[in-house]
Motif scaffolding. Structure first.
Motif, PDB file in Angstrom:
ATOM      1  N   PRO A  91      23.278   6.610  62.436  1.00 36.88           N
ATOM      2  CA  PRO A  91      21.875   6.336  62.101  1.00 36.88           C
ATOM      3  C   PRO A  91      20.946   6.688  63.262  1.00 36.88           C
ATOM      4  CG  PRO A  91      23.271   4.497  61.446  1.00 36.88           C
ATOM      5  CD  PRO A  91      24.140   5.423  62.239  1.00 36.88           C
ATOM      6  N   GLY A  92      19.774   7.151  62.903  1.00 31.99           N
ATOM      7  CA  GLY A  92      18.772   7.429  63.926  1.00 31.99           C
ATOM      8  C   GLY A  92      19.026   8.692  64.716  1.00 31.99           C
ATOM      9  N   LEU A  93      19.560   9.705  64.022  1.00 32.67           N
ATOM     10  CA  LEU A  93      19.912  10.966  64.696  1.00 32.67           C
ATOM     11  C   LEU A  93      19.150  12.130  64.067  1.00 32.67           C
ATOM     12  CD1 LEU A  93      21.834  12.630  66.596  1.00 32.67           C
ATOM     13  CD2 LEU A  93      23.440  12.702  64.669  1.00 32.67           C
ATOM     14  N   HIS A  94      18.649  13.017  64.897  1.00 27.68           N
ATOM     15  CA  HIS A  94      18.152  14.306  64.408  1.00 27.68           C
ATOM     16  C   HIS A  94      18.935  15.427  65.076  1.00 27.68           C
ATOM     17  CE1 HIS A  94      15.734  17.598  63.020  1.00 27.68           C
ATOM     18  NE2 HIS A  94      15.667  18.031  64.277  1.00 27.68           N
ATOM     19  N   ILE A  95      19.327  16.393  64.260  1.00 29.61           N
ATOM     20  CA  ILE A  95      20.042  17.568  64.770  1.00 29.61           C
ATOM     21  C   ILE A  95      19.225  18.814  64.444  1.00 29.61           C
ATOM     22  CG2 ILE A  95      22.118  19.003  64.540  1.00 29.61           C
ATOM     23  CD1 ILE A  95      23.558  16.438  63.510  1.00 29.61           C
ATOM     24  N   THR A  96      18.987  19.634  65.439  1.00 25.86           N
ATOM     25  CA  THR A  96      18.446  20.966  65.179  1.00 25.86           C
ATOM     26  C   THR A  96      19.537  21.975  65.517  1.00 25.86           C
ATOM     27  OG1 THR A  96      16.142  20.379  65.623  1.00 25.86           O
ATOM     28  CG2 THR A  96      16.742  22.693  65.858  1.00 25.86           C
ATOM     29  N   GLN A 125      28.550  29.633  62.504  1.00 29.84           N
ATOM     30  CA  GLN A 125      28.443  28.284  61.939  1.00 29.84           C
ATOM     31  C   GLN A 125      28.622  27.274  63.061  1.00 29.84           C
ATOM     32  OE1 GLN A 125      31.507  27.254  59.063  1.00 29.84           O
ATOM     33  NE2 GLN A 125      30.525  25.314  58.524  1.00 29.84           N
ATOM     34  N   GLU A 126      27.694  26.347  63.187  1.00 29.43           N
ATOM     35  CA  GLU A 126      27.814  25.318  64.223  1.00 29.43           C
ATOM     36  C   GLU A 126      28.121  23.945  63.636  1.00 29.43           C
ATOM     37  OE1 GLU A 126      25.215  26.282  67.959  1.00 29.43           O
ATOM     38  OE2 GLU A 126      23.877  26.138  66.227  1.00 29.43           O
ATOM     39  N   LEU A 127      27.562  23.691  62.441  1.00 31.97           N
ATOM     40  CA  LEU A 127      27.713  22.363  61.836  1.00 31.97           C
ATOM     41  C   LEU A 127      28.796  22.384  60.762  1.00 31.97           C
ATOM     42  CD1 LEU A 127      23.922  21.516  61.252  1.00 31.97           C
ATOM     43  CD2 LEU A 127      25.286  21.269  63.352  1.00 31.97           C
ATOM     44  N   GLU A 128      29.652  21.398  60.776  1.00 33.84           N
ATOM     45  CA  GLU A 128      30.583  21.226  59.672  1.00 33.84           C
ATOM     46  C   GLU A 128      29.745  21.124  58.394  1.00 33.84           C
ATOM     47  OE1 GLU A 128      34.686  18.696  59.124  1.00 33.84           O
ATOM     48  OE2 GLU A 128      32.912  17.613  59.791  1.00 33.84           O
ATOM     49  N   ALA A 129      30.192  21.778  57.334  1.00 31.71           N
ATOM     50  CA  ALA A 129      29.371  21.873  56.124  1.00 31.71           C
ATOM     51  C   ALA A 129      28.934  20.498  55.615  1.00 31.71           C
ATOM     52  CB  ALA A 129      30.131  22.632  55.037  1.00 31.71           C
ATOM     53  N   GLU A 130      29.810  19.509  55.775  1.00 34.62           N
ATOM     54  CA  GLU A 130      29.514  18.160  55.284  1.00 34.62           C
ATOM     55  C   GLU A 130      28.352  17.498  56.033  1.00 34.62           C
ATOM     56  OE1 GLU A 130      32.487  19.394  55.798  1.00 34.62           O
ATOM     57  OE2 GLU A 130      33.386  19.334  53.795  1.00 34.62           O
ATOM     58  N   VAL A 131      27.990  18.032  57.188  1.00 34.67           N
ATOM     59  CA  VAL A 131      26.831  17.487  57.913  1.00 34.67           C
ATOM     60  C   VAL A 131      25.582  17.590  57.037  1.00 34.67           C
ATOM     61  CG1 VAL A 131      25.258  17.896  59.872  1.00 34.67           C
ATOM     62  CG2 VAL A 131      27.750  17.920  60.232  1.00 34.67           C
ATOM     63  N   LEU A 132      25.484  18.707  56.298  1.00 33.14           N
ATOM     64  CA  LEU A 132      24.282  18.943  55.501  1.00 33.14           C
ATOM     65  C   LEU A 132      24.142  17.924  54.381  1.00 33.14           C
ATOM     66  CD1 LEU A 132      24.570  21.575  57.142  1.00 33.14           C
ATOM     67  CD2 LEU A 132      23.799  22.833  55.140  1.00 33.14           C
ATOM     68  N   THR A 133      25.275  17.568  53.777  1.00 34.41           N
ATOM     69  CA  THR A 133      25.213  16.621  52.657  1.00 34.41           C
ATOM     70  C   THR A 133      25.212  15.173  53.143  1.00 34.41           C
ATOM     71  OG1 THR A 133      27.597  16.999  52.450  1.00 34.41           O
ATOM     72  CG2 THR A 133      26.179  18.099  50.864  1.00 34.41           C
ATOM     73  N   ALA A 134      25.803  14.938  54.298  1.00 32.81           N
ATOM     74  CA  ALA A 134      25.839  13.562  54.833  1.00 32.81           C
ATOM     75  C   ALA A 134      24.477  13.140  55.377  1.00 32.81           C
ATOM     76  CB  ALA A 134      26.901  13.453  55.930  1.00 32.81           C
ATOM     77  N   ALA A 135      23.665  14.117  55.799  1.00 31.00           N
ATOM     78  CA  ALA A 135      22.345  13.783  56.346  1.00 31.00           C
ATOM     79  C   ALA A 135      21.426  13.294  55.233  1.00 31.00           C
ATOM     80  CB  ALA A 135      21.746  15.010  57.021  1.00 31.00           C
ATOM     81  N   ASP A 136      20.434  12.485  55.602  1.00 29.64           N
ATOM     82  CA  ASP A 136      19.441  12.052  54.611  1.00 29.64           C
ATOM     83  C   ASP A 136      18.517  13.204  54.239  1.00 29.64           C
ATOM     84  OD1 ASP A 136      19.974   9.090  54.449  1.00 29.64           O
ATOM     85  OD2 ASP A 136      19.705   9.324  56.614  1.00 29.64           O
ATOM     86  N   LEU A 137      18.349  14.116  55.174  1.00 28.82           N
ATOM     87  CA  LEU A 137      17.422  15.220  54.950  1.00 28.82           C
ATOM     88  C   LEU A 137      17.909  16.458  55.698  1.00 28.82           C
ATOM     89  CD1 LEU A 137      14.622  16.144  53.837  1.00 28.82           C
ATOM     90  CD2 LEU A 137      13.632  15.343  55.999  1.00 28.82           C
ATOM     91  N   THR A 155      15.971   5.127  61.307  1.00 28.59           N
ATOM     92  CA  THR A 155      17.436   5.130  61.178  1.00 28.59           C
ATOM     93  C   THR A 155      17.990   6.299  60.352  1.00 28.59           C
ATOM     94  OG1 THR A 155      17.239   3.648  59.278  1.00 28.59           O
ATOM     95  CG2 THR A 155      17.617   2.619  61.436  1.00 28.59           C
ATOM     96  N   GLU A 156      17.114   7.056  59.746  1.00 30.08           N
ATOM     97  CA  GLU A 156      17.622   8.179  58.943  1.00 30.08           C
ATOM     98  C   GLU A 156      18.296   9.242  59.816  1.00 30.08           C
ATOM     99  OE1 GLU A 156      15.172   8.519  54.763  1.00 30.08           O
ATOM    100  OE2 GLU A 156      14.447   9.690  56.473  1.00 30.08           O
ATOM    101  N   ILE A 157      19.081  10.058  59.122  1.00 30.79           N
ATOM    102  CA  ILE A 157      19.723  11.200  59.785  1.00 30.79           C
ATOM    103  C   ILE A 157      19.089  12.473  59.228  1.00 30.79           C
ATOM    104  CG2 ILE A 157      21.891  12.455  60.124  1.00 30.79           C
ATOM    105  CD1 ILE A 157      23.344   9.763  59.606  1.00 30.79           C
ATOM    106  N   THR A 158      18.542  13.274  60.121  1.00 28.59           N
ATOM    107  CA  THR A 158      17.871  14.507  59.688  1.00 28.59           C
ATOM    108  C   THR A 158      18.483  15.715  60.389  1.00 28.59           C
ATOM    109  OG1 THR A 158      16.194  14.104  61.375  1.00 28.59           O
ATOM    110  CG2 THR A 158      15.648  13.427  59.134  1.00 28.59           C
ATOM    111  N   VAL A 159      18.431  16.849  59.695  1.00 30.05           N
ATOM    112  CA  VAL A 159      18.986  18.097  60.231  1.00 30.05           C
ATOM    113  C   VAL A 159      17.983  19.213  59.963  1.00 30.05           C
ATOM    114  CG1 VAL A 159      20.843  19.812  60.029  1.00 30.05           C
ATOM    115  CG2 VAL A 159      21.369  17.371  59.792  1.00 30.05           C
ATOM    116  N   CYS A 160      17.743  20.039  60.965  1.00 27.30           N
ATOM    117  CA  CYS A 160      16.883  21.203  60.766  1.00 27.30           C
ATOM    118  C   CYS A 160      17.638  22.465  61.180  1.00 27.30           C
ATOM    119  CB  CYS A 160      15.595  21.069  61.574  1.00 27.30           C
ATOM    120  SG  CYS A 160      14.428  22.404  61.226  1.00 27.30           S
TER     121      CYS A 160
END
Lengths: 328, 328
Positions: free
Chosen positions: B220-225, B235-247, B294-299
């Motif tokens: 919780p409370g993480l942002h990844i760019t 590819q840097e992020l495991e594919a499931e990162v995209l679906t596990a994130a809130d956004l 607390t959300e998890i976001t990815v850009c």
């Protein structure tokens, strides 16, 4: 990375190269390299700026073994005439094929594109036109109409030229310019069918979006080079011209089926399952070219990044130590 | 067409712009324009020169209403290090959006790309990261690792930085540079899971071809760019990162699904039928961004031609009457 970059102006470039046999021979290398399979040439990048009636095309190609490759940006902005500015502009950039560093910037305002495009027409005529061309015909009345005829005359020294264009006055002006430039008998011909009938070599140079050259006009001993179509929607030859000819040759099949005369032919269900030969294959003998004076041949030129790389490296070699040196 | 063209060197450009809030704000305009649907941005032209371990990318975009548009050529030649030359080079060219004439040639050797890329990271962090970031983490140890952290620090003034890289020595050097540049506590962390665990903001800047950041590490409370992946295969992020994130937010969906983290996710059957929002939509409020600390976001940033046009026009406006004037 601080290194030397040479900046060449249009005037310097025009002083270095001309529409002559040397330029034709240099341009031919692009086609033989394409046929040898030693060229990396990505699809063209295109952007349309509808607001300004403008378009931008980017072409590039790497020819194996060469020390440099060119990237060419062509701009066509069709409201420019009202501003007293040429519609077609652009530049070429030469990069080291070893390091990717910029070696030279050629501020040619599209001149090298005009030159290598006309030279490609001569390559096609030399490879495919009947040996004896007494009368050449050109469709279109712009700069390429003049330059294509001038280039073709280097390899087929015809004595008569017929110019067809929608605007009779422009056709007459174009014929007058051609007569003066290469010392031939040149006149405007209002009937395109008659113009084709009288010619052994026809070059189409228009931005037509509907066929302007009909299959019914074909006759033995004719070569046609269609170089006007360089984007989807454009078409100069009736689709049946491609199948009625004894031989239809592309500069690059992947480009002709997207941007050239092969696109509307395929759309009409013609040429399906057929992969036409490329000009380079005719040049290197891996595909037969014209086999008699009476055959009908067609060459479709869309313009390749390989031509840009060969002309830019050629010019760079000539200009070498001139130009403005910038350390950047 | 004889007209004035300005040539700017890397040194002149570096003296004109820096990685500061003004550059971040200018870069943000690219994303809001993309979201407004007023940008014409064709697909990227790419060419690979395998022999020389090199690649060439061309990006361009026209932002409606602007007087100029940029075309950017990036070169990456990965044998350059052995020659003592930077791997990444290139230039930007500014064209009139009204006439297509070349206005300026920016011989920046890739500097403006570095700059607008780092600035985009700051745009993403400002829009999406938790308000309170105490610790930032960067994956990768190259120039962008340093610049991304420096840019993010402008908008989230964190006090600690953790650097993870495959090469511990490089990670230590990178941490030392960062500590010095922005006056924070920075150190290398060998365990990437621990680095992510301790951080509220993670930026991945590597050319990885296998995921280096696992979905199981999200908290919780993480942002990844993720800005490292800019071509298929990366590819840097495991594919499931995209679906596990809130956004999960793209700079441009069409690019992320071809070149970014969305590509491997879709290939794995994840994200199918979902069109993620774009960063500009979050910026202009047409799509919700982070709604709690607390959300998890990815850009996912792949780099857009729109950024090139905004940074090039910005620099041109600052340099205006300097540079070398060439009449061509």
């Amino acid at each position: 990375m601080n290194h030397e970059i040479r900046i060449f102006t249009e005037a310097q470039i025009r002083a270095a190269v001309a529409l002559d046999l040397e330029t034709v021979n240099v341009t031919e290398e692009a086609f033989t390299a394409l046929a040898a399979g030693t060229v990396i040439m990505p699809p063209i990048l295109s952007m349309e700026l509808a607001e300004a009636h403008g378009e931008v095309d980017v072409k590039t190609a790497y020819l194996a073994g060469r020390e440099s490759f060119a990237l060419k940006v062509s701009t066509g902005f069709y409201n420019n005439a009202a501003l007293g500015i040429s519609s077609l502009n652009g530049l070429m950039i030469l990069f080291s094929a070893r390091t990717g560093l910029v070696e030279a910037v050629m501020l040619d305002n599209g001149f090298l594109t005009d030159l290598r495009t006309a030279a490609a027409g001569a390559v096609a005529a030399r490879a495919l036109a009947p040996q004896n061309v007494e009368t050449a015909c050109v469709f279109g009345t712009g700069l390429q109409a003049r330059m294509q005829i001038e280039a073709a005359h280097l390899v087929r020294p015809f004595s008569k030229v017929l110019v067809w264009g929608r605007d009779r006055k422009k056709a007459e002006a174009c014929a007058a310019d051609i007569a003066k430039a290469i010392n031939v008998e040149a006149r405007a011909e209002s009937d395109p069918a008659k113009a084709v009938e009288a010619a052994q070599l026809v070059i189409t140079t228009t931005p037509a979006r509907e066929p302007i050259l009909k299959a019914g006009w074909l006759h033995p001993g004719l070569h046609i080079t269609a170089m006007g179509s360089d984007m989807a929607l454009k078409q100069e030859l009736e689709a049946e011209v491609l199948t009625a000819a004894d031989l239809y040759v592309c500069d690059r099949v992947s480009q002709c089926e997207a941007l050239g005369e092969l696109r509307p032919a395929r759309a009409k269900g013609l040429m399906s399952g057929i992969t036409p030969p490329e000009l380079g294959q005719v040049l290197n003998g891996t595909h037969a070219g014209r086999t008699s004076e009476t055959e009908i041949t067609v060459c479709d030129l869309t313009g390749t990044g390989a031509q840009d790389t060969v002309i830019a490296t050629h010019v760079n070699g000539i200009l070498e130590n001139s130009g403005t040196v910038i350390r950047a």
